[in-house]
Design an enzyme around this catalytic site. Structure first.
Site, PDB file in Angstrom:
ATOM      1  N   HIS A  83       0.810  -1.220   0.000  1.00  0.00           N
ATOM      2  CA  HIS A  83       0.000   0.000   0.000  1.00  0.00           C
ATOM      3  C   HIS A  83       0.847   1.275   0.000  1.00  0.00           C
ATOM      4  O   HIS A  83       0.326   2.356   0.230  1.00  0.00           O
ATOM      5  CB  HIS A  83      -0.933   0.027   1.210  1.00  0.00           C
ATOM      6  N   ILE A  90       1.125   7.097   0.367  1.00  0.00           N
ATOM      7  CA  ILE A  90       0.585   6.016   1.170  1.00  0.00           C
ATOM      8  C   ILE A  90      -0.911   5.872   0.905  1.00  0.00           C
ATOM      9  O   ILE A  90      -1.638   6.866   0.864  1.00  0.00           O
ATOM     10  CB  ILE A  90       0.772   6.317   2.679  1.00  0.00           C
ATOM     11  N   CYS A  91      -1.333   4.639   0.741  1.00  0.00           N
ATOM     12  CA  CYS A  91      -2.751   4.379   0.556  1.00  0.00           C
ATOM     13  C   CYS A  91      -3.279   3.752   1.847  1.00  0.00           C
ATOM     14  O   CYS A  91      -3.159   2.551   2.052  1.00  0.00           O
ATOM     15  CB  CYS A  91      -2.925   3.444  -0.630  1.00  0.00           C
ATOM     16  N   LEU A  92      -3.759   4.608   2.732  1.00  0.00           N
ATOM     17  CA  LEU A  92      -4.263   4.114   4.022  1.00  0.00           C
ATOM     18  C   LEU A  92      -5.589   4.817   4.268  1.00  0.00           C
ATOM     19  O   LEU A  92      -5.651   6.043   4.220  1.00  0.00           O
ATOM     20  CB  LEU A  92      -3.249   4.438   5.134  1.00  0.00           C
ATOM     21  N   PHE A 145      -8.181   7.267  -3.551  1.00  0.00           N
ATOM     22  CA  PHE A 145      -7.772   5.875  -3.614  1.00  0.00           C
ATOM     23  C   PHE A 145      -8.994   4.978  -3.588  1.00  0.00           C
ATOM     24  O   PHE A 145     -10.010   5.306  -2.995  1.00  0.00           O
ATOM     25  CB  PHE A 145      -6.872   5.531  -2.426  1.00  0.00           C
TER      26      PHE A 145
END
Lengths: 152, 287
Positions: A83, A90-92, A145
């Site tokens: 991620h 960052i893909c959170l 995202f």
């Protein structure tokens, strides 16, 4: 105005005490902070490494989420994670407008990122990393995202 | 007919206001008032422009006029409060700010101002507390009082001299404003340092204390003045939680759905917050 007061207080608390594995590197103003982070367990992907995070705050923080990225420089690499793109984005979900909560703070975001690394055993980048990194000129806040996998 | 002409002038004034040309805006609002003196909005608009120009006494006149014409006048009370605080009347400012806050939290159309007004109420409370605290400290220490009075006199003299130079045209608007800000800042810094020195000499009163966490809103980290409780029992400042709900109707802690109509005033906590300001004389807090 909201962000000012709130960040001043967060900074005060962080100067007094910070969760293990975290170090405040730079917080000269209330728009951009830099923190270093170590992973606490012995995950072979990250042991012995220190990662550098950059936080960017809008005037509306904490109503709006901060923008958070990993930074690459001479001493720091971008952690391998499905991620985390190789440009540090960052893909959170908790950092996304929809799932952000103003009850979160800089420290709790760092802790979430720590545990995101701790729980990972895949030595890989997100699918489509190369294309994304090559084509991306946007800031994290402008990216929507698609959270395909919330379990990681 | 005169009402129509006044409306035209007001529109022109608004355009100048938007462009940051406050003196022109004031002139046009004044003309509009001569044509149609019973429209309360003309007075609040002029008050707003005069606020930007730092004409505090005139702001107060305009606001009082406007309130005479229209009782539940949220804007007029808000501008009034700002001018009163600038003139160092935090008690009066707090009363006005609270009235503005009550008016806007009751009205559905004006909620967008609630956030700013809510923050301003707190600013007044803090100013009021500081003023009281300063009096208390001064009583305790006559020398400190004398020194602070001298610094205050110096500041006022310097401000007057800048004002004179501005009026004689020696200094432009921007330069005068900048110099005045600098004088004020220097004064604040000196007073802070002076008090620090005196505090060191009097260690008993030096310790800074923390505001109890249960009085502090988890979003803004400010002490609450209108706390509301969610269905999960967690309390927030009304204006900040509403600001969050408008973006994302969810409970910040549990992420369950949360809507404005789910919020209930937390009266007991409000009383505890109010009591906080009345107690603790002589404590210095980390705001």
């Amino acid at each position: 105005m909201l962000a000012t007061r709130r960040l001043q207080k967060e900074l005060q608390k962080m100067h007094a005490q910070l969760a293990p594995g975290l170090t405040l590197v730079k917080a000269e103003d209330l728009t951009e902070w830099v923190l270093d982070m170590r992973v606490l367990d012995d995950n072979p992907l990250y042991t012995g490494k220190t990662f550098r995070l950059k936080f960017m705050f809008s005037q509306k923080y904490p109503i709006e989420p901060p923008e958070v990225i990993f930074v690459q420089d001479a001493e720091h690499t971008i952690p391998m994670h499905p991620h985390i793109y190789s440009n540090g984005i960052i893909c959170l979900n908790i950092l996304d407008k929809e799932a952000w909560s103003p009850a979160q703070n800089v420290e709790s975001v760092c802790i979430s990122l720590q545990s995101m690394l701790t729980g990972n055993d895949k030595n890989e980048r997100p699918p489509g990393d190369e294309e994304f990194v090559r084509g991306n000129t946007r800031r994290p806040r402008d990216i929507n995202f698609y959270f395909h996998d919330n379990a990681v | 007919m005169s009402a129509y002409a006044a409306e035209q002038l007001k529109e022109k004034g608004n355009a100048h206001f938007k462009a940051g040309e406050y003196e022109e805006a004031v002139a046009l609002y004044s003309q509009a008032i001569q044509k149609h003196s019973t429209n309360p909005l003309l007075y609040t608009n002029r008050a707003n422009a005069r606020l930007k120009l730092g004409l505090w006494e005139e702001v107060i006149d305009d606001c009082l006029h406007s309130i005479e014409l229209l009782q539940d006048n949220m804007k007029a009370y808000y501008f009034l409060a700002q001018a009163q605080l600038e003139l160092n009347h935090p008690n009066e400012a707090l009363v006005s700010a609270k009235t503005a806050y009550d008016l806007c939290s009751k009205s559905f159309t004006q909620t967008s101002s609630a956030f700013a007004i809510s923050a301003f109420v707190l600013k007044c409370k803090r100013a009021k507390w500081e003023l009281r605290e300063r009096d208390r400290l001064r009583r305790r220490n006559a020398l400190l009082d004398e020194l602070e009075t001298k610094l205050e006199q110096d500041r006022n003299r310097e401000l007057e001299s800048i004002k004179d130079q501005h009026e004689q045209g020696v200094l432009g608007d921007v330069a005068a404003r900048e110099e005045m800000d600098e004088v004020r800042q220097t004064y604040e810094d000196k007073v802070t340092e002076l008090r620090n020195v005196f505090a060191i000499a009097d260690p008993q009163n030096m310790t800074k204390r923390e505001i109890p966490e249960y009085l502090v809103d988890d979003i803004s980290f400010e002490i609450m003045h209108d706390p509301v409780v969610t269905k999960h029992g967690h309390s927030y400042e009304r204006a900040t939680i509403i600001e969050h709900i408008k973006r994302n109707p969810s409970d910040p802690l549990t992420r369950e759905a949360l809507f404005i109509h789910d919020l209930r005033p937390n009266i007991a906590l409000k009383k505890a917050c109010d009591a906080f300001w009345e107690q603790h004389p002589g404590c210095e807090f980390e705001w």
